[in-house]
Design a protein around this motif. Structure first.
Motif, PDB file in Angstrom:
ATOM      1  N   TRP A   1      -0.726  -8.207  -0.450  1.00 14.37           N
ATOM      2  CA  TRP A   1       0.120  -8.265   0.818  1.00 14.37           C
ATOM      3  C   TRP A   1       1.718  -7.878   0.705  1.00 14.37           C
ATOM      4  CZ3 TRP A   1      -2.549  -6.437   4.385  1.00 14.37           C
ATOM      5  CH2 TRP A   1      -3.729  -6.859   4.795  1.00 14.37           C
TER       6      TRP A   1
ATOM      7  N   MET B   1       2.150  -4.349  -0.263  1.00 14.25           N
ATOM      8  CA  MET B   1       1.870  -3.552   0.953  1.00 14.25           C
ATOM      9  C   MET B   1       2.856  -3.365   2.138  1.00 14.25           C
ATOM     10  SD  MET B   1      -0.805  -1.537   0.205  1.00 14.25           S
ATOM     11  CE  MET B   1      -2.042  -1.620  -1.142  1.00 14.25           C
ATOM     12  N   LEU B   2       3.361  -4.613   2.439  1.00 12.22           N
ATOM     13  CA  LEU B   2       4.396  -4.883   3.142  1.00 12.22           C
ATOM     14  C   LEU B   2       5.703  -4.140   2.820  1.00 12.22           C
ATOM     15  CD1 LEU B   2       3.778  -8.474   4.337  1.00 12.22           C
ATOM     16  CD2 LEU B   2       3.464  -6.608   5.739  1.00 12.22           C
TER      17      LEU B   2
ATOM     18  N   ALA C   1       0.450  -1.932   6.505  1.00 12.23           N
ATOM     19  CA  ALA C   1      -0.021  -2.598   5.312  1.00 12.23           C
ATOM     20  C   ALA C   1      -1.322  -3.012   5.296  1.00 12.23           C
ATOM     21  CB  ALA C   1       0.738  -4.015   5.139  1.00 12.23           C
TER      22      ALA C   1
END
Length: 192
Positions: A23, A26-27, A129
């Motif tokens: 995460w 991806m963010l 994301a």
């Protein structure tokens, strides 16, 4: 210095998404994609940019909205604060910035962007994301595949302007919306 992500894992949790080890990556990637198309950091930050003046009295600054300007240079020479004025996202100077024959390199250190990231941007970053995490969890996939049929095996690929390089690609209208909302960009020297 890397800028913070435009959305957090808490934003993903608020959307009912269970955290995964990817995460934060991806963010960060989604935030970079959104900032790239916006041509702006979006969230409030201090930046130093370089612009070229060709004699005009007013230079439009990138990364709207502009909160304040703390320093201005012309070809490396610092200007006094009473030699220029910030007006409506532009830097104004009575005697202009350079001239038609000898352009000037104008360095501007400014605080710009929004004090709070708009919910529409947070949603966009979360959506990207999630798409990136889904693509990563499914293993190597080709984002150019438009359809796949098993019986009499057939694969249809998207080509040309509609082709995607990644699952985190933004559509043309979204890219245009970001650029128009945040004022395009300029050559960024540094973020602080």
């Amino acid at each position: 210095m890397a800028l913070p992500a435009l959305a957090t894992t808490s934003d993903l949790s608020a959307r009912g998404v269970s955290p995964s080890s990817l995460w934060s990556v991806m963010l960060d990637v989604a935030s970079c994609i959104v900032r790239g198309y916006a041509g702006s950091p979006i969230a409030e930050t201090e930046s130093t940019v370089e612009l070229t003046g060709w004699g005009e009295r007013s230079l439009t600054l990138p990364g709207l909205p502009i909160q304040s300007v703390s320093a201005v240079t012309i070809d490396g020479t610092a200007l006094d604060a009473d030699d220029w004025k910030l007006t409506d996202g532009s830097l104004w100077r009575l005697c202009g910035w350079g001239d038609e024959l000898f352009p000037a390199t104008v360095g501007v250190t400014m605080v710009h962007g929004l004090p709070e990231v708009p919910s529409s941007i947070v949603q966009l970053v979360c959506d990207l994301a999630i798409a990136g995490d889904l693509a990563a969890s499914q293993g190597a996939i080709d984002p150019r595949v438009a359809s796949e049929r098993i019986d009499d095996y057939t694969v249809t690929f998207v080509t040309g302007a509609e082709a995607m390089a990644t699952a985190m690609e933004l559509p043309k209208l979204t890219r245009s919306w970001l650029r128009s909302s945040f004022g395009g960009g300029a050559g960024v020297v540094s973020y602080r």
